[in-house]
Design a protein around this motif. Sequence first.
Motif, PDB file in Angstrom:
ATOM      1  N   UNK A  65       0.827  -1.203   0.000  1.00  0.00           N
ATOM      2  CA  UNK A  65       0.000   0.000   0.000  1.00  0.00           C
ATOM      3  C   UNK A  65       0.864   1.256   0.000  1.00  0.00           C
ATOM      4  N   UNK A  66       1.891   1.266   0.843  1.00  0.00           N
ATOM      5  CA  UNK A  66       2.782   2.424   0.914  1.00  0.00           C
ATOM      6  C   UNK A  66       3.600   2.572  -0.364  1.00  0.00           C
ATOM      7  N   UNK A  67       3.998   1.449  -0.931  1.00  0.00           N
ATOM      8  CA  UNK A  67       4.827   1.480  -2.135  1.00  0.00           C
ATOM      9  C   UNK A  67       4.052   2.045  -3.327  1.00  0.00           C
ATOM     10  N   UNK A  68       2.777   1.651  -3.430  1.00  0.00           N
ATOM     11  CA  UNK A  68       1.981   2.071  -4.578  1.00  0.00           C
ATOM     12  C   UNK A  68       1.530   3.519  -4.496  1.00  0.00           C
ATOM     13  N   UNK A  69       1.321   4.003  -3.268  1.00  0.00           N
ATOM     14  CA  UNK A  69       0.779   5.354  -3.116  1.00  0.00           C
ATOM     15  C   UNK A  69       1.791   6.364  -2.602  1.00  0.00           C
ATOM     16  N   UNK A  70       2.966   5.865  -2.206  1.00  0.00           N
ATOM     17  CA  UNK A  70       4.073   6.705  -1.767  1.00  0.00           C
ATOM     18  C   UNK A  70       3.632   7.710  -0.707  1.00  0.00           C
ATOM     19  N   UNK A  71       4.005   8.979  -0.855  1.00  0.00           N
ATOM     20  CA  UNK A  71       3.764   9.962   0.200  1.00  0.00           C
ATOM     21  C   UNK A  71       2.291  10.267   0.397  1.00  0.00           C
ATOM     22  N   UNK A  72       1.440   9.853  -0.563  1.00  0.00           N
ATOM     23  CA  UNK A  72       0.013  10.142  -0.468  1.00  0.00           C
ATOM     24  C   UNK A  72      -0.744   9.055   0.298  1.00  0.00           C
ATOM     25  N   UNK A  73      -0.018   8.009   0.746  1.00  0.00           N
ATOM     26  CA  UNK A  73      -0.669   6.871   1.392  1.00  0.00           C
ATOM     27  C   UNK A  73      -1.501   7.292   2.590  1.00  0.00           C
ATOM     28  N   UNK A  74      -0.918   8.094   3.459  1.00  0.00           N
ATOM     29  CA  UNK A  74      -1.597   8.439   4.700  1.00  0.00           C
ATOM     30  C   UNK A  74      -2.753   9.414   4.479  1.00  0.00           C
ATOM     31  N   UNK A  75      -2.765  10.115   3.370  1.00  0.00           N
ATOM     32  CA  UNK A  75      -3.880  11.018   3.081  1.00  0.00           C
ATOM     33  C   UNK A  75      -5.170  10.235   2.861  1.00  0.00           C
TER      34      UNK A  75
ATOM     35  N   UNK B 219      11.050   9.735   0.178  1.00  0.00           N
ATOM     36  CA  UNK B 219      12.005  10.655  -0.471  1.00  0.00           C
ATOM     37  C   UNK B 219      11.405  12.030  -0.768  1.00  0.00           C
ATOM     38  N   UNK B 220      10.087  12.058  -1.026  1.00  0.00           N
ATOM     39  CA  UNK B 220       9.427  13.325  -1.340  1.00  0.00           C
ATOM     40  C   UNK B 220       8.803  13.988  -0.120  1.00  0.00           C
ATOM     41  N   UNK B 221       9.094  13.435   1.068  1.00  0.00           N
ATOM     42  CA  UNK B 221       8.531  13.991   2.289  1.00  0.00           C
ATOM     43  C   UNK B 221       7.171  13.393   2.619  1.00  0.00           C
ATOM     44  N   UNK B 222       6.707  13.682   3.797  1.00  0.00           N
ATOM     45  CA  UNK B 222       5.401  13.218   4.272  1.00  0.00           C
ATOM     46  C   UNK B 222       4.534  14.447   4.523  1.00  0.00           C
ATOM     47  N   UNK B 223       3.474  14.583   3.739  1.00  0.00           N
ATOM     48  CA  UNK B 223       2.701  15.819   3.774  1.00  0.00           C
ATOM     49  C   UNK B 223       1.555  15.802   4.774  1.00  0.00           C
ATOM     50  N   UNK B 224       1.068  14.613   5.114  1.00  0.00           N
ATOM     51  CA  UNK B 224      -0.182  14.590   5.894  1.00  0.00           C
ATOM     52  C   UNK B 224      -0.315  13.317   6.718  1.00  0.00           C
ATOM     53  N   UNK B 225      -0.773  13.469   7.967  1.00  0.00           N
ATOM     54  CA  UNK B 225      -1.188  12.346   8.817  1.00  0.00           C
ATOM     55  C   UNK B 225      -2.492  12.764   9.491  1.00  0.00           C
ATOM     56  N   UNK B 226      -3.408  11.829   9.637  1.00  0.00           N
ATOM     57  CA  UNK B 226      -4.722  12.136  10.196  1.00  0.00           C
ATOM     58  C   UNK B 226      -4.629  12.709  11.601  1.00  0.00           C
ATOM     59  N   UNK B 227      -5.423  13.727  11.869  1.00  0.00           N
ATOM     60  CA  UNK B 227      -5.497  14.325  13.206  1.00  0.00           C
ATOM     61  C   UNK B 227      -6.236  13.423  14.192  1.00  0.00           C
ATOM     62  N   UNK B 228      -6.810  12.322  13.702  1.00  0.00           N
ATOM     63  CA  UNK B 228      -7.547  11.404  14.568  1.00  0.00           C
ATOM     64  C   UNK B 228      -6.640  10.350  15.207  1.00  0.00           C
ATOM     65  N   UNK B 229      -5.358  10.446  14.943  1.00  0.00           N
ATOM     66  CA  UNK B 229      -4.401   9.487  15.477  1.00  0.00           C
ATOM     67  C   UNK B 229      -4.347   9.572  17.000  1.00  0.00           C
ATOM     68  N   UNK B 230      -4.482   8.388  17.667  1.00  0.00           N
ATOM     69  CA  UNK B 230      -4.398   8.332  19.138  1.00  0.00           C
ATOM     70  C   UNK B 230      -3.068   7.752  19.608  1.00  0.00           C
ATOM     71  N   UNK B 231      -2.532   6.821  18.859  1.00  0.00           N
ATOM     72  CA  UNK B 231      -1.273   6.173  19.252  1.00  0.00           C
ATOM     73  C   UNK B 231      -0.340   6.163  18.055  1.00  0.00           C
TER      74      UNK B 231
END
Length: 388
Positions: free
Chosen positions: A213-223, A247-259
């Motif tokens: 999943x991470x490989x196919x979507x790269x930095x957009x995975x977590x969006x 390599x292109x940075x991480x632009x976004x992680x959900x604000x709903x993250x608890x752990x």
Amino acid sequence: MDWHRVVGSLLQLDINTYLVNSQNVQICEVKELNKHDSLQLLSLTIFGEKHPKIGYEDLSESVIAYCKGNPLAIKVLGANPSSRSKEAWDNELKMLQKIPNRKIFNVLKLSYDDLDCCQKAIFLDIACLLREEHKDFVKHVLEACRFFATIGIEVLLDKALIELKLIWHVNLDVDTIEMHVLLQEMGREIVNQESKDPGKRSRLWRAEEISELLKNNKSDSFRRMKNIRYLKIYNISDGSTCNVYFPDGLEWISDKLRYLRWDGYCLESLPSTFCAEMLVEICMSHSLKTNFHSKSLLVDGCSSLMEFSVTSEEMTELSLHGTAIRELSLSIWRNCKLTSLGLTECNKLNTVGKKLSDDHGLGFVTELDLSGCTEIDALSLWSILDGI
């Protein structure tokens, strides 16, 4: 023991631990069968005798190892024709590692279907992600998800869907959440049935699926993971390294993250858009991040971490073991809820921020570890102790 007469009762007890009579409700715990009794039940079911047929000893051992003492599973798997070849038996056991037996799945699922939505969510979180974790930690994370964890865990215990196992940890006996492997398989299969596309399922735990999943979507995975609550990325063999790179940075992680646990986090910071208000625990061992907002923060082994500030007045636990910090930040003194402060092996720590007259100090700290802090002089040590 006459297994043919009692196995029907055992199967019913295995579904639910309640025995109801006209007077009261009694809770009865059904123990797993030991190896000897499991082998005897399997042999009686398949071969009609108390011992495995010659040539089938190893396969019989494999079957009871898979069943883990569950009489239902032994009876279901043992109901297959005794004339089945050893190759067919071996092939079925391999298949069961990926696809649970439908009869076993349907019977075990009866107790799951009887749960409410929060209890189902708790069960699936434990089956997919939280099995063998400390009970207090599990409750902490689940309560943060507003799942009413205290009563939910009690219900799962009453229905024998989970159990508590006492282990010795850091000079204390602590309860961990355990679950029979067949129940775990049932829970994971429920999640697998949500979609053929792993990226559309509610929970992911297989390393190969997550990697793809991470490989196919790269930095957009977590969006795409807008509702992610629990993220754990680690190397089980060596926590200091991790093979997840952006390599292109991480632009976004959900604000709903608890752990959040991310060993060897490869970037210098989390995304600037990330709001950690819901985060209750974060562990970034061997990472570079320097500023977090959380109640419990463990950044052990981050040898490059030279500066640190506490951005949450709600933080209760802080461990900076092995970091390169040189100064105990002023923000530490202003935290009136901090109860545990770990500074072991901070061998460059030599300056203590000046405590101001209106700062609370470390008056609520009950655990302080300064072992290995070789550069702290007497004056600095006195400043720390004076604040407690």
